[in-house]
Design a protein around this motif. Structure first.
Motif, PDB file in Angstrom:
ATOM      1  N   CYS A 134      28.282  18.131 -15.080  1.00 47.02           N
ATOM      2  CA  CYS A 134      26.936  17.745 -15.516  1.00 47.02           C
ATOM      3  C   CYS A 134      26.780  17.855 -17.033  1.00 47.02           C
ATOM      4  CB  CYS A 134      25.902  18.632 -14.832  1.00 47.02           C
ATOM      5  SG  CYS A 134      25.904  18.495 -13.040  1.00 47.02           S
ATOM      6  N   ALA A 135      27.881  17.838 -17.743  1.00 45.41           N
ATOM      7  CA  ALA A 135      27.854  18.045 -19.198  1.00 45.41           C
ATOM      8  C   ALA A 135      26.960  17.039 -19.919  1.00 45.41           C
ATOM      9  CB  ALA A 135      29.264  18.002 -19.766  1.00 45.41           C
ATOM     10  N   ASP A 136      26.837  15.821 -19.380  1.00 36.90           N
ATOM     11  CA  ASP A 136      26.017  14.805 -20.059  1.00 36.90           C
ATOM     12  C   ASP A 136      24.581  14.748 -19.540  1.00 36.90           C
ATOM     13  OD1 ASP A 136      26.708  13.704 -17.593  1.00 36.90           O
ATOM     14  OD2 ASP A 136      26.928  11.678 -18.377  1.00 36.90           O
ATOM     15  N   LEU A 137      24.187  15.710 -18.734  1.00 34.81           N
ATOM     16  CA  LEU A 137      22.813  15.768 -18.217  1.00 34.81           C
ATOM     17  C   LEU A 137      21.841  15.993 -19.365  1.00 34.81           C
ATOM     18  CD1 LEU A 137      20.850  15.950 -15.794  1.00 34.81           C
ATOM     19  CD2 LEU A 137      21.342  18.397 -15.731  1.00 34.81           C
ATOM     20  N   SER A 138      20.782  15.203 -19.399  1.00 33.91           N
ATOM     21  CA  SER A 138      19.775  15.388 -20.442  1.00 33.91           C
ATOM     22  C   SER A 138      18.385  15.214 -19.850  1.00 33.91           C
ATOM     23  CB  SER A 138      19.993  14.392 -21.585  1.00 33.91           C
ATOM     24  OG  SER A 138      19.808  13.073 -21.130  1.00 33.91           O
ATOM     25  N   TYR A 139      17.453  15.913 -20.440  1.00 34.33           N
ATOM     26  CA  TYR A 139      16.056  15.870 -20.010  1.00 34.33           C
ATOM     27  C   TYR A 139      15.208  15.274 -21.124  1.00 34.33           C
ATOM     28  CZ  TYR A 139      17.794  19.380 -16.704  1.00 34.33           C
ATOM     29  OH  TYR A 139      18.507  20.049 -15.747  1.00 34.33           O
ATOM     30  N   SER A 140      14.226  14.465 -20.762  1.00 31.87           N
ATOM     31  CA  SER A 140      13.320  13.930 -21.772  1.00 31.87           C
ATOM     32  C   SER A 140      12.377  15.014 -22.269  1.00 31.87           C
ATOM     33  CB  SER A 140      12.532  12.733 -21.229  1.00 31.87           C
ATOM     34  OG  SER A 140      11.748  13.113 -20.125  1.00 31.87           O
ATOM     35  N   ALA A 141      12.203  16.063 -21.457  1.00 33.54           N
ATOM     36  CA  ALA A 141      11.378  17.209 -21.856  1.00 33.54           C
ATOM     37  C   ALA A 141      11.755  18.417 -21.002  1.00 33.54           C
ATOM     38  CB  ALA A 141       9.902  16.901 -21.678  1.00 33.54           C
ATOM     39  N   GLU A 142      11.593  19.596 -21.578  1.00 34.73           N
ATOM     40  CA  GLU A 142      11.745  20.847 -20.834  1.00 34.73           C
ATOM     41  C   GLU A 142      10.445  21.618 -21.007  1.00 34.73           C
ATOM     42  OE1 GLU A 142      15.471  23.029 -21.011  1.00 34.73           O
ATOM     43  OE2 GLU A 142      16.347  21.345 -22.117  1.00 34.73           O
ATOM     44  N   ILE A 143       9.852  21.984 -19.904  1.00 35.67           N
ATOM     45  CA  ILE A 143       8.554  22.643 -19.890  1.00 35.67           C
ATOM     46  C   ILE A 143       8.704  23.965 -19.159  1.00 35.67           C
ATOM     47  CG2 ILE A 143       6.170  22.489 -19.013  1.00 35.67           C
ATOM     48  CD1 ILE A 143       8.021  19.312 -19.417  1.00 35.67           C
ATOM     49  N   THR A 144       8.001  24.979 -19.617  1.00 29.37           N
ATOM     50  CA  THR A 144       7.985  26.256 -18.924  1.00 29.37           C
ATOM     51  C   THR A 144       6.680  26.380 -18.151  1.00 29.37           C
ATOM     52  OG1 THR A 144       9.370  27.290 -20.601  1.00 29.37           O
ATOM     53  CG2 THR A 144       8.075  28.779 -19.212  1.00 29.37           C
ATOM     54  N   GLU A 145       6.775  26.886 -16.948  1.00 25.58           N
ATOM     55  CA  GLU A 145       5.621  27.086 -16.075  1.00 25.58           C
ATOM     56  C   GLU A 145       4.470  27.738 -16.838  1.00 25.58           C
ATOM     57  OE1 GLU A 145       4.703  29.642 -12.004  1.00 25.58           O
ATOM     58  OE2 GLU A 145       6.474  30.087 -13.202  1.00 25.58           O
ATOM     59  N   GLY A 146       3.282  27.204 -16.665  1.00 28.72           N
ATOM     60  CA  GLY A 146       2.102  27.741 -17.327  1.00 28.72           C
ATOM     61  C   GLY A 146       1.499  28.914 -16.570  1.00 28.72           C
ATOM     62  N   GLU A 147       0.429  29.442 -17.114  1.00 27.14           N
ATOM     63  CA  GLU A 147      -0.252  30.586 -16.499  1.00 27.14           C
ATOM     64  C   GLU A 147      -0.898  30.224 -15.166  1.00 27.14           C
ATOM     65  OE1 GLU A 147      -0.337  33.846 -17.416  1.00 27.14           O
ATOM     66  OE2 GLU A 147       1.149  33.276 -18.923  1.00 27.14           O
ATOM     67  N   THR A 148      -1.281  28.955 -15.028  1.00 24.92           N
ATOM     68  CA  THR A 148      -1.886  28.488 -13.777  1.00 24.92           C
ATOM     69  C   THR A 148      -1.240  27.158 -13.391  1.00 24.92           C
ATOM     70  OG1 THR A 148      -3.609  27.151 -14.832  1.00 24.92           O
ATOM     71  CG2 THR A 148      -4.131  29.498 -14.430  1.00 24.92           C
ATOM     72  N   MET A 149      -1.457  26.755 -12.169  1.00 30.00           N
ATOM     73  CA  MET A 149      -0.952  25.457 -11.714  1.00 30.00           C
ATOM     74  C   MET A 149      -1.547  24.342 -12.567  1.00 30.00           C
ATOM     75  SD  MET A 149       0.949  23.794  -9.512  1.00 30.00           S
ATOM     76  CE  MET A 149       1.169  24.774  -8.059  1.00 30.00           C
ATOM     77  N   GLU A 150      -2.823  24.465 -12.898  1.00 31.19           N
ATOM     78  CA  GLU A 150      -3.488  23.442 -13.705  1.00 31.19           C
ATOM     79  C   GLU A 150      -2.847  23.316 -15.076  1.00 31.19           C
ATOM     80  OE1 GLU A 150      -5.091  25.835 -11.910  1.00 31.19           O
ATOM     81  OE2 GLU A 150      -5.946  24.539 -10.363  1.00 31.19           O
ATOM     82  N   HIS A 151      -2.515  24.463 -15.699  1.00 29.41           N
ATOM     83  CA  HIS A 151      -1.860  24.440 -17.007  1.00 29.41           C
ATOM     84  C   HIS A 151      -0.479  23.788 -16.910  1.00 29.41           C
ATOM     85  CE1 HIS A 151      -4.542  28.005 -18.230  1.00 29.41           C
ATOM     86  NE2 HIS A 151      -4.970  26.932 -18.873  1.00 29.41           N
ATOM     87  N   THR A 152       0.227  24.086 -15.847  1.00 25.33           N
ATOM     88  CA  THR A 152       1.559  23.524 -15.648  1.00 25.33           C
ATOM     89  C   THR A 152       1.482  22.014 -15.463  1.00 25.33           C
ATOM     90  OG1 THR A 152       2.304  25.602 -14.656  1.00 25.33           O
ATOM     91  CG2 THR A 152       3.659  23.645 -14.242  1.00 25.33           C
ATOM     92  N   ILE A 153       0.573  21.569 -14.629  1.00 22.12           N
ATOM     93  CA  ILE A 153       0.401  20.128 -14.389  1.00 22.12           C
ATOM     94  C   ILE A 153       0.022  19.414 -15.688  1.00 22.12           C
ATOM     95  CG2 ILE A 153      -1.038  18.398 -13.234  1.00 22.12           C
ATOM     96  CD1 ILE A 153      -1.120  20.404 -10.827  1.00 22.12           C
ATOM     97  N   ALA A 154      -0.884  20.012 -16.436  1.00 19.79           N
ATOM     98  CA  ALA A 154      -1.311  19.400 -17.705  1.00 19.79           C
ATOM     99  C   ALA A 154      -0.136  19.285 -18.668  1.00 19.79           C
ATOM    100  CB  ALA A 154      -2.442  20.220 -18.331  1.00 19.79           C
ATOM    101  N   ALA A 155       0.710  20.304 -18.746  1.00 23.03           N
ATOM    102  CA  ALA A 155       1.873  20.272 -19.633  1.00 23.03           C
ATOM    103  C   ALA A 155       2.857  19.193 -19.199  1.00 23.03           C
ATOM    104  CB  ALA A 155       2.556  21.639 -19.674  1.00 23.03           C
ATOM    105  N   LEU A 156       3.072  19.057 -17.897  1.00 25.41           N
ATOM    106  CA  LEU A 156       3.968  18.027 -17.380  1.00 25.41           C
ATOM    107  C   LEU A 156       3.423  16.629 -17.678  1.00 25.41           C
ATOM    108  CD1 LEU A 156       4.874  19.646 -13.963  1.00 25.41           C
ATOM    109  CD2 LEU A 156       6.484  19.147 -15.818  1.00 25.41           C
ATOM    110  N   GLU A 157       2.145  16.429 -17.411  1.00 30.57           N
ATOM    111  CA  GLU A 157       1.543  15.112 -17.659  1.00 30.57           C
ATOM    112  C   GLU A 157       1.561  14.759 -19.139  1.00 30.57           C
ATOM    113  OE1 GLU A 157      -2.213  15.637 -15.647  1.00 30.57           O
ATOM    114  OE2 GLU A 157      -1.411  14.759 -13.791  1.00 30.57           O
ATOM    115  N   LYS A 158       1.306  15.741 -19.998  1.00 30.90           N
ATOM    116  CA  LYS A 158       1.324  15.506 -21.442  1.00 30.90           C
ATOM    117  C   LYS A 158       2.731  15.128 -21.896  1.00 30.90           C
ATOM    118  CE  LYS A 158       0.323  17.678 -25.881  1.00 30.90           C
ATOM    119  NZ  LYS A 158      -0.142  18.899 -26.563  1.00 30.90           N
TER     120      LYS A 158
END
Length: 81
Positions: free
Chosen positions: A36-60
């Protein structure tokens, strides 16, 4: 590992974002099989304090890349988190 699943999805032409759970060790984030050496992500996000914060970070992150979230695949690099 989760990387292998992500690599299969990437190889099929999808852009990927990675969502890390809070407290996940930096060392484990670097544990990537050689296949998987060439695996790449368009973004890396860390889980937020709440589900809502996490969803907002992912959508952004998706919107900033001009993408729309069309699916979610769950998995943990360290096993069961």
């Amino acid at each position: 590992t989760g990387c292998c699943i992500a690599k299969e999805i990437m190889d099929r032409g999808y852009n990927l974002m990675c969502l890390w759970n809070r407290g996940f060790a930096e060392e484990m984030k670097k544990h990537v099989p050689s296949s998987c050496a060439d695996l790449s992500y368009s973004a890396e996000i860390t889980e937020g304090e709440t589900m809502e914060h996490t969803i907002a970070a992912l959508e952004k992150a998706a919107a900033s890349g001009g993408y729309k979230i069309v699916g979610v695949v769950c998995g943990g690099e360290a096993g069961v988190d």
